[in-house]
Design an enzyme around this catalytic site. Structure first.
Site, PDB file in Angstrom:
ATOM      1  N   SER A   1     -11.222  13.392  25.037  1.00  0.00           N
ATOM      2  CA  SER A   1     -10.842  12.140  25.703  1.00  0.00           C
ATOM      3  C   SER A   1     -12.089  11.336  26.050  1.00  0.00           C
ATOM      4  O   SER A   1     -13.173  11.900  26.256  1.00  0.00           O
ATOM      5  CB  SER A   1     -10.089  12.455  27.000  1.00  0.00           C
ATOM      6  OG  SER A   1      -9.933  11.291  27.778  1.00  0.00           O
TER       7      SER A   1
ATOM      8  N   TYR B   1      -9.144  16.838  34.980  1.00  0.00           N
ATOM      9  CA  TYR B   1      -8.723  16.550  33.596  1.00  0.00           C
ATOM     10  C   TYR B   1      -9.945  16.251  32.733  1.00  0.00           C
ATOM     11  O   TYR B   1     -10.075  16.775  31.620  1.00  0.00           O
ATOM     12  CB  TYR B   1      -7.755  15.365  33.588  1.00  0.00           C
ATOM     13  CG  TYR B   1      -7.454  14.823  32.207  1.00  0.00           C
ATOM     14  CD1 TYR B   1      -6.512  15.438  31.382  1.00  0.00           C
ATOM     15  CD2 TYR B   1      -8.123  13.692  31.721  1.00  0.00           C
ATOM     16  CE1 TYR B   1      -6.241  14.943  30.109  1.00  0.00           C
ATOM     17  CE2 TYR B   1      -7.854  13.190  30.455  1.00  0.00           C
ATOM     18  CZ  TYR B   1      -6.920  13.816  29.654  1.00  0.00           C
ATOM     19  OH  TYR B   1      -6.659  13.330  28.391  1.00  0.00           O
TER      20      TYR B   1
HETATM   21  N1  LIG Z   1      -2.595   8.989  26.273  1.00  0.00           N
HETATM   22  C1  LIG Z   1      -3.890   8.856  26.522  1.00  0.00           C
HETATM   23  O1  LIG Z   1      -4.311   7.837  27.112  1.00  0.00           O
HETATM   24  C2  LIG Z   1      -4.866   9.921  26.098  1.00  0.00           C
HETATM   25  C3  LIG Z   1      -6.221   9.604  26.138  1.00  0.00           C
HETATM   26  C4  LIG Z   1      -7.163  10.566  25.752  1.00  0.00           C
HETATM   27  C5  LIG Z   1      -6.737  11.817  25.351  1.00  0.00           C
HETATM   28  N2  LIG Z   1      -5.391  12.105  25.335  1.00  0.00           N
HETATM   29  C6  LIG Z   1      -5.009  13.463  24.911  1.00  0.00           C
HETATM   30  O2  LIG Z   1      -4.138  13.390  23.799  1.00  0.00           O
HETATM   31  C7  LIG Z   1      -3.223  14.495  23.836  1.00  0.00           C
HETATM   32  C8  LIG Z   1      -1.804  13.974  23.734  1.00  0.00           C
HETATM   33  O3  LIG Z   1      -1.581  13.098  24.833  1.00  0.00           O
HETATM   34  P1  LIG Z   1      -0.310  12.121  24.918  1.00  0.00           P
HETATM   35  O4  LIG Z   1      -0.765  10.946  25.674  1.00  0.00           O
HETATM   36  O5  LIG Z   1       0.297  11.968  23.587  1.00  0.00           O
HETATM   37  O6  LIG Z   1       0.628  12.993  25.881  1.00  0.00           O
HETATM   38  P2  LIG Z   1       2.207  12.907  26.192  1.00  0.00           P
HETATM   39  O7  LIG Z   1       2.815  11.724  25.533  1.00  0.00           O
HETATM   40  O8  LIG Z   1       2.305  13.061  27.663  1.00  0.00           O
HETATM   41  O9  LIG Z   1       2.761  14.229  25.462  1.00  0.00           O
HETATM   42  C9  LIG Z   1       2.306  15.473  25.876  1.00  0.00           C
HETATM   43  C10 LIG Z   1       2.751  16.535  24.902  1.00  0.00           C
HETATM   44  O10 LIG Z   1       2.231  17.784  25.378  1.00  0.00           O
HETATM   45  C11 LIG Z   1       3.308  18.707  25.514  1.00  0.00           C
HETATM   46  N3  LIG Z   1       3.120  19.593  26.665  1.00  0.00           N
HETATM   47  C12 LIG Z   1       3.024  19.232  27.967  1.00  0.00           C
HETATM   48  N4  LIG Z   1       2.984  20.325  28.753  1.00  0.00           N
HETATM   49  C13 LIG Z   1       3.067  21.394  27.917  1.00  0.00           C
HETATM   50  C14 LIG Z   1       3.123  22.796  28.125  1.00  0.00           C
HETATM   51  N5  LIG Z   1       3.095  23.352  29.343  1.00  0.00           N
HETATM   52  N6  LIG Z   1       3.221  23.593  27.032  1.00  0.00           N
HETATM   53  C15 LIG Z   1       3.284  23.065  25.792  1.00  0.00           C
HETATM   54  N7  LIG Z   1       3.259  21.747  25.527  1.00  0.00           N
HETATM   55  C16 LIG Z   1       3.162  20.923  26.589  1.00  0.00           C
HETATM   56  C17 LIG Z   1       4.552  17.855  25.701  1.00  0.00           C
HETATM   57  O11 LIG Z   1       5.698  18.605  25.311  1.00  0.00           O
HETATM   58  P3  LIG Z   1       7.183  18.241  25.893  1.00  0.00           P
HETATM   59  O12 LIG Z   1       7.496  16.856  25.385  1.00  0.00           O
HETATM   60  O13 LIG Z   1       8.070  19.280  25.334  1.00  0.00           O
HETATM   61  O14 LIG Z   1       7.065  18.261  27.388  1.00  0.00           O
HETATM   62  C18 LIG Z   1       4.255  16.661  24.804  1.00  0.00           C
HETATM   63  O15 LIG Z   1       4.627  16.923  23.482  1.00  0.00           O
HETATM   64  C19 LIG Z   1      -3.522  15.248  25.136  1.00  0.00           C
HETATM   65  O16 LIG Z   1      -4.358  16.346  24.879  1.00  0.00           O
HETATM   66  C20 LIG Z   1      -4.237  14.211  25.979  1.00  0.00           C
HETATM   67  O17 LIG Z   1      -5.073  14.802  26.937  1.00  0.00           O
HETATM   68  C21 LIG Z   1      -4.458  11.182  25.683  1.00  0.00           C
END
Ligand SMILES: NC(=O)c1ccc[n+]([C@@H]2O[C@H](COP(=O)([O-])OP(=O)(O)OC[C@H]3O[C@@H](n4cnc5c(N)ncnc54)[C@H](OP(=O)(O)O)[C@@H]3O)[C@@H](O)[C@H]2O)c1
Length: 248
Positions: free
Chosen positions: A142, A155
């Site tokens: 990130s 985080y």
């Molecule tokens: N969005 C941003 O701004 C951003 C920025 C930088 C990095 N990231 C990184 O990108 C990645 C994806 O983020 P996103 O924004 O797409 O997140 P998101 O939309 O909140 O989706 C999170 C995903 O992780 C799964 N998850 C959550 N808790 C879990 C658990 N206990 N066991 C297994 N799976 C779990 C969820 O599954 P369920 O749907 O089944 O709950 C969902 O598929 C993450 O690693 C995040 O840190 C995101």
């Protein structure tokens, strides 16, 4: 495109957000995609359905990566599906938690590290026997790992750990032909960054970015697909920043 034809890929957290977009991109490149989810089974099955309707191959697998043996359970299920070879592992599942330093609990801290760091570590460990020459591992870092943005201290530390892990994993696994990299998105409009739905949130994002629009998961997925493919065959141990020029 067919650069992943005949290859098998696991994308964790593929029910929503960046993981969902990545699953669709890898399937579009020809891979059989294992769409992992935690609790959102219906959403994961919808992703599988979308892939299959487009002529691709996919299956859904559930596992809670917050438990001590979550990665072990998921790896066992994945090995049942793919047999003796997994070509692509995208450890994308993650959670965030914004809180002032004074307010974050030990439980919240441990949950962040369990899902964001422990699970990717042990997924790689447990899938090593089926990752071979030409395999690609992509972890999610990130912008927060390199810049102070918001009150996401613990985080951010989990993502710093990811940047460190990719270098050590890449060094250890290069002789086996396994590449390990990370992608570091900036702010992306997903459930995790739900503040992007508000005007104030959008202004915050635009204020730290060189490119002046809010990113979507489809801005991140092609870079992960590139790292998954042989087009990136000489890239390993790196973190690629995919953040529209944030905090330059
Ligand atoms: N969005 C941003 O701004 C951003 C920025 C930088 C990095 N990231 C990184 O990108 C990645 C994806 O983020 P996103 O924004 O797409 O997140 P998101 O939309 O909140 O989706 C999170 C995903 O992780 C799964 N998850 C959550 N808790 C879990 C658990 N206990 N066991 C297994 N799976 C779990 C969820 O599954 P369920 O749907 O089944 O709950 C969902 O598929 C993450 O690693 C995040 O840190 C995101």
């Amino acid at each position: 495109m067919s650069r992943l034809n005949g290859k098998a890929a696991l994308v964790t957290g593929a029910s929503r957000g960046i993981g969902r977009a990545t699953a669709l991109a890898l399937a579009n490149d020809g891979a059989l995609v294992i769409v992992h989810y935690s609790s959102a089974a219906a959403e994961a099955l919808a992703v599988v359905d979308e892939i299959v309707r487009a002529g691709g191959k996919a299956t859904a697998v559930g596992a809670d990566l917050g438990t001590a043996d979550g990665a072990h359970v998921l790896a066992a299920k994945v090995r049942e599906i793919v047999g003796n070879r997994l070509d692509v592992l995208v450890a994308n599942a993650g959670v965030s938690n914004a809180a002032p330093i004074e307010d974050l609990s030990v439980e919240d801290f441990d949950k962040l590290f369990a899902i964001n760091v422990r699970a990717p570590f042990f997924l790689v460990q447990q899938l090593l026997p089926v990752l071979g020459d030409g395999s690609s591992v992509v972890l999610l870092s990130s912008l927060a790992a390199r810049a102070a943005v918001g009150t996401i201290y613990a985080y951010a530390a989990t993502k710093g750990a990811i940047d460190t892990l990719v270098k050590h994993f890449a060094s250890a696994l290069g002789s086996r032909g396994i590449r390990v990299n990370a992608v570091a998105p900036g702010i992306v409009a997903t459930d995790m960054s739900a503040f992007t739905k508000t005007d104030a949130g959008q202004q915050f994002a635009l204020g730290i970015q060189s490119l002046k629009r809010v990113a979507h998961p489809t801005d991140i997925a092609p870079v992960i697909a590139f790292l998954a493919s042989d087009d990136s065959r000489w890239v390993t141990g790196d973190t690629i920043h995919v953040d529209g020029g944030s905090k330059l």
